[in-house]
Design a protein around this motif. Sequence first.
Motif, PDB file in Angstrom:
ATOM      1  N   ILE A  57      56.736 -28.309 -93.402  1.00  0.00           N
ATOM      2  CA  ILE A  57      57.190 -28.394 -92.022  1.00  0.00           C
ATOM      3  C   ILE A  57      58.511 -29.155 -92.027  1.00  0.00           C
ATOM      4  O   ILE A  57      58.619 -30.236 -92.593  1.00  0.00           O
ATOM      5  CB  ILE A  57      56.139 -29.105 -91.139  1.00  0.00           C
ATOM      6  CG1 ILE A  57      54.863 -28.264 -91.087  1.00  0.00           C
ATOM      7  CG2 ILE A  57      56.687 -29.357 -89.743  1.00  0.00           C
ATOM      8  CD1 ILE A  57      53.726 -28.926 -90.361  1.00  0.00           C
ATOM      9  N   ASP A  58      59.532 -28.592 -91.417  1.00  0.00           N
ATOM     10  CA  ASP A  58      60.870 -29.175 -91.456  1.00  0.00           C
ATOM     11  C   ASP A  58      61.025 -30.238 -90.380  1.00  0.00           C
ATOM     12  O   ASP A  58      61.588 -30.005 -89.316  1.00  0.00           O
ATOM     13  CB  ASP A  58      61.920 -28.072 -91.291  1.00  0.00           C
ATOM     14  CG  ASP A  58      63.322 -28.590 -91.550  1.00  0.00           C
ATOM     15  OD1 ASP A  58      63.461 -29.693 -92.121  1.00  0.00           O
ATOM     16  OD2 ASP A  58      64.276 -27.898 -91.162  1.00  0.00           O
ATOM     17  N   ASN A  59      60.501 -31.428 -90.653  1.00  0.00           N
ATOM     18  CA  ASN A  59      60.659 -32.512 -89.692  1.00  0.00           C
ATOM     19  C   ASN A  59      61.268 -33.750 -90.339  1.00  0.00           C
ATOM     20  O   ASN A  59      61.139 -34.853 -89.849  1.00  0.00           O
ATOM     21  CB  ASN A  59      59.311 -32.843 -89.027  1.00  0.00           C
ATOM     22  CG  ASN A  59      58.287 -33.351 -90.024  1.00  0.00           C
ATOM     23  OD1 ASN A  59      58.561 -33.469 -91.213  1.00  0.00           O
ATOM     24  ND2 ASN A  59      57.092 -33.655 -89.542  1.00  0.00           N
ATOM     25  N   GLY A  60      61.907 -33.541 -91.493  1.00  0.00           N
ATOM     26  CA  GLY A  60      62.566 -34.656 -92.170  1.00  0.00           C
ATOM     27  C   GLY A  60      61.600 -35.594 -92.871  1.00  0.00           C
ATOM     28  O   GLY A  60      61.956 -36.722 -93.179  1.00  0.00           O
ATOM     29  N   ALA A  68      41.498 -31.986-101.750  1.00  0.00           N
ATOM     30  CA  ALA A  68      40.369 -32.343-100.886  1.00  0.00           C
ATOM     31  C   ALA A  68      40.624 -31.951 -99.438  1.00  0.00           C
ATOM     32  O   ALA A  68      39.793 -32.179 -98.575  1.00  0.00           O
ATOM     33  CB  ALA A  68      40.099 -33.846-100.992  1.00  0.00           C
ATOM     34  N   GLY A  69      41.811 -31.377 -99.147  1.00  0.00           N
ATOM     35  CA  GLY A  69      42.095 -30.905 -97.802  1.00  0.00           C
ATOM     36  C   GLY A  69      42.858 -31.884 -96.930  1.00  0.00           C
ATOM     37  O   GLY A  69      43.107 -31.604 -95.764  1.00  0.00           O
ATOM     38  N   ALA A  70      43.232 -33.044 -97.446  1.00  0.00           N
ATOM     39  CA  ALA A  70      43.976 -34.027 -96.653  1.00  0.00           C
ATOM     40  C   ALA A  70      45.467 -33.743 -96.774  1.00  0.00           C
ATOM     41  O   ALA A  70      46.212 -34.420 -97.472  1.00  0.00           O
ATOM     42  CB  ALA A  70      43.658 -35.440 -97.146  1.00  0.00           C
ATOM     43  N   ASN A  71      45.929 -32.714 -96.083  1.00  0.00           N
ATOM     44  CA  ASN A  71      47.324 -32.280 -96.173  1.00  0.00           C
ATOM     45  C   ASN A  71      48.135 -32.854 -95.017  1.00  0.00           C
ATOM     46  O   ASN A  71      47.642 -32.931 -93.887  1.00  0.00           O
ATOM     47  CB  ASN A  71      47.393 -30.750 -96.157  1.00  0.00           C
ATOM     48  CG  ASN A  71      46.545 -30.144 -97.259  1.00  0.00           C
ATOM     49  OD1 ASN A  71      46.633 -30.557 -98.401  1.00  0.00           O
ATOM     50  ND2 ASN A  71      45.702 -29.191 -96.903  1.00  0.00           N
ATOM     51  N   THR A  72      49.376 -33.220 -95.298  1.00  0.00           N
ATOM     52  CA  THR A  72      50.262 -33.719 -94.252  1.00  0.00           C
ATOM     53  C   THR A  72      51.574 -32.947 -94.298  1.00  0.00           C
ATOM     54  O   THR A  72      52.098 -32.673 -95.386  1.00  0.00           O
ATOM     55  CB  THR A  72      50.545 -35.226 -94.421  1.00  0.00           C
ATOM     56  OG1 THR A  72      51.116 -35.457 -95.712  1.00  0.00           O
ATOM     57  CG2 THR A  72      49.284 -36.056 -94.291  1.00  0.00           C
ATOM     58  N   ASN A  73      52.079 -32.612 -93.127  1.00  0.00           N
ATOM     59  CA  ASN A  73      53.366 -31.918 -92.983  1.00  0.00           C
ATOM     60  C   ASN A  73      53.437 -30.622 -93.790  1.00  0.00           C
ATOM     61  O   ASN A  73      54.486 -30.276 -94.323  1.00  0.00           O
ATOM     62  CB  ASN A  73      54.531 -32.840 -93.371  1.00  0.00           C
ATOM     63  CG  ASN A  73      54.678 -33.979 -92.392  1.00  0.00           C
ATOM     64  OD1 ASN A  73      54.437 -33.820 -91.199  1.00  0.00           O
ATOM     65  ND2 ASN A  73      55.052 -35.134 -92.897  1.00  0.00           N
ATOM     66  N   ILE A  74      52.317 -29.929 -93.908  1.00  0.00           N
ATOM     67  CA  ILE A  74      52.254 -28.688 -94.669  1.00  0.00           C
ATOM     68  C   ILE A  74      51.887 -27.555 -93.712  1.00  0.00           C
ATOM     69  O   ILE A  74      51.046 -27.709 -92.833  1.00  0.00           O
ATOM     70  CB  ILE A  74      51.212 -28.794 -95.809  1.00  0.00           C
ATOM     71  CG1 ILE A  74      51.605 -29.889 -96.801  1.00  0.00           C
ATOM     72  CG2 ILE A  74      51.010 -27.460 -96.519  1.00  0.00           C
ATOM     73  CD1 ILE A  74      52.930 -29.670 -97.501  1.00  0.00           C
ATOM     74  N   ASP A  75      52.521 -26.425 -93.940  1.00  0.00           N
ATOM     75  CA  ASP A  75      52.284 -25.265 -93.087  1.00  0.00           C
ATOM     76  C   ASP A  75      51.869 -24.084 -93.964  1.00  0.00           C
ATOM     77  O   ASP A  75      52.367 -23.933 -95.081  1.00  0.00           O
ATOM     78  CB  ASP A  75      53.582 -24.939 -92.340  1.00  0.00           C
ATOM     79  CG  ASP A  75      53.380 -23.920 -91.236  1.00  0.00           C
ATOM     80  OD1 ASP A  75      52.250 -23.782 -90.745  1.00  0.00           O
ATOM     81  OD2 ASP A  75      54.383 -23.279 -90.868  1.00  0.00           O
ATOM     82  N   GLU A  76      50.983 -23.260 -93.459  1.00  0.00           N
ATOM     83  CA  GLU A  76      50.593 -22.021 -94.120  1.00  0.00           C
ATOM     84  C   GLU A  76      50.056 -22.221 -95.540  1.00  0.00           C
ATOM     85  O   GLU A  76      50.407 -21.511 -96.468  1.00  0.00           O
ATOM     86  CB  GLU A  76      51.778 -21.041 -94.147  1.00  0.00           C
ATOM     87  CG  GLU A  76      52.291 -20.698 -92.774  1.00  0.00           C
ATOM     88  CD  GLU A  76      53.548 -19.849 -92.833  1.00  0.00           C
ATOM     89  OE1 GLU A  76      53.766 -19.172 -93.854  1.00  0.00           O
ATOM     90  OE2 GLU A  76      54.301 -19.869 -91.853  1.00  0.00           O
ATOM     91  N   LEU A  77      49.171 -23.176 -95.700  1.00  0.00           N
ATOM     92  CA  LEU A  77      48.569 -23.429 -97.012  1.00  0.00           C
ATOM     93  C   LEU A  77      47.646 -22.273 -97.375  1.00  0.00           C
ATOM     94  O   LEU A  77      46.775 -21.884 -96.604  1.00  0.00           O
ATOM     95  CB  LEU A  77      47.781 -24.743 -96.993  1.00  0.00           C
ATOM     96  CG  LEU A  77      47.079 -25.144 -98.277  1.00  0.00           C
ATOM     97  CD1 LEU A  77      48.094 -25.345 -99.404  1.00  0.00           C
ATOM     98  CD2 LEU A  77      46.278 -26.421 -98.063  1.00  0.00           C
TER      99      LEU A  77
END
Length: 160
Positions: A57-60, A68-77
């Motif tokens: 995700i382009d938010n700088g 384990a599924g704890a993703n941050t700032n990721i899109d379309e995994l």
Amino acid sequence: MRHNQIRFLILGLVAMFMSFSTSVLAYDATVNVDATVITSLSATVTTDLSFGSFGLIDNGATGTVDTAGANTNIDELVAPTVGVVGIAGAASTPVTVSITNATLTPDTTAGDNMIATLSVSNTNPTLDGTGAATINVNGSLAVGIGQVADSYSGTATITA
């Protein structure tokens, strides 16, 4: 004369007790000695660890992909998979397992590397009655700001 007989008798008794005392203190013992050679450990990767395909995700901000599924700032995994390693050796043997982190480098571009912080599901398994254990490899991948689109790969070493 009687004095000499007493002296001779005393010397004889002393000699007799000295011979008994040394034989009473000396003894032999037998100690059993043994050794067991066990089957060497081996490890076989049955499933490689994959963080899958994803967009940042382009938010700088940096992103994290976690098995384990704890993703941050990721899109379309898409399609992350936990790694699986089989360990074999002598039945009922306790084992210590560790894994190194991995540096993932881009396969075709000059982009920045990504660091995968890895762990195993059990660092101290005991092999079962057949001499086997299964260990899962999990991890978290640090994705940089503006990470270049490419396939990335690297390796980690599992020690058992």
